[in-house]
Scaffold this active site. Sequence first.
Site, PDB file in Angstrom:
ATOM      1  N   SER A   1       1.924  -1.935   0.751  1.00 12.46           N
ATOM      2  CA  SER A   1       1.757  -0.946   1.444  1.00 12.46           C
ATOM      3  C   SER A   1      -0.518  -0.618   1.482  1.00 12.46           C
ATOM      4  O   SER A   1      -0.383  -1.047   1.091  1.00 12.46           O
ATOM      5  CB  SER A   1       1.992   0.704   1.398  1.00 12.46           C
ATOM      6  N   GLU A   2      -0.740  -0.560   3.221  1.00 10.01           N
ATOM      7  CA  GLU A   2      -2.213  -1.878   2.948  1.00 10.01           C
ATOM      8  C   GLU A   2      -2.736  -1.187   2.625  1.00 10.01           C
ATOM      9  O   GLU A   2      -3.625  -0.847   2.294  1.00 10.01           O
ATOM     10  CB  GLU A   2      -2.706  -1.830   4.463  1.00 10.01           C
ATOM     11  N   ASN A   3      -2.856   0.037   2.150  1.00 11.14           N
ATOM     12  CA  ASN A   3      -3.551   1.169   1.073  1.00 11.14           C
ATOM     13  C   ASN A   3      -3.958   0.873  -0.164  1.00 11.14           C
ATOM     14  O   ASN A   3      -4.920   1.432  -0.950  1.00 11.14           O
ATOM     15  CB  ASN A   3      -3.066   2.761   1.431  1.00 11.14           C
TER      16      ASN A   3
END
Length: 230
Positions: A51-53
Site C-alpha cells: 500500500s503506497e501509504n
Amino acid sequence: MTVNYKPLTREQMAWRAAQDLPDGAFVNLGIGIPTLAASYVPAGREVIFHSENGILGLGPKPEPGTEDENMIDAGKNYTTLITGGVFMHHADAFLMIRGGHLDISLLGAFEVSEKGDLANWTTEDPSFPPGVGGAMDLAVGAKAIRVIMEHTDKKGNPRILNRCTLPLTAAGCVKRIYTNLAVIDVTAQGLFVVEMVDGMTLEKLQSLTEPKLQLSDGFQALSPPAAMAA
C-alpha cells in the site's frame, strides 16, 4: 432479444482479480475496489500486498469490532497486517514502486482504451477534485497493470473506449481489465474476452464496449462462488 445477466458486485469483482495473483507476487492495491482483493486470495497462496501509504504485508479487512484506527490502507479503509508485515516511510513505499519491485498493480479506472491507455486521475468535474496520487508512478513502475472498474458509467456509456476522452495517467500500460460483466485482455491484436458473467452474450457486451471485442480461445463463464451470491 432480451439478455438476462447479473453484474458482479464490487466484492465479486475483487474476488475475480485476486484469483489471478500468482504465488509469491508483490502486488500494489489501488484505492477503491482493488483494496478489497486482499480478502480473496485463494487458500495456500502467498501474495504480499503493498500500500503506497507505507505498508508491505497488507492483510484482509478486519472483522467487525476488531478495527484498529491506526491501521488504514491508501484509501483510508481499515485493514490488517499479516505476520511478517512491515510499516515503512511513505518515501520508501514509493521507492518500491519506482524501483520496479512490484510485480502487479491493481488499479481503479475511469476509462481504458483499446491500446491499454489508462485514465484514472480526473473526471474534469469541478465538484470532484482530481488526485493522481501514486497512480502515475504505479502505471510505469509496476511490471504489470490490471484494472478493476464498472463496465459502463452511471449513464450506461462505455468506459472501455477506442481512445480515452479524459486526461491520461499513462499510455499503453493496462494488460487486463476486470469489470462487473467480463474479464478482458488487452493485446497487440485487440481486446479478447476471457470470461463473461452468466447470461451475457458477446453481442450485448459489444454494445456496451466501444472497441471491437473478440472471444479468447480459452473463453469461459465468469461465475463467482455460490457463497458470494449477492
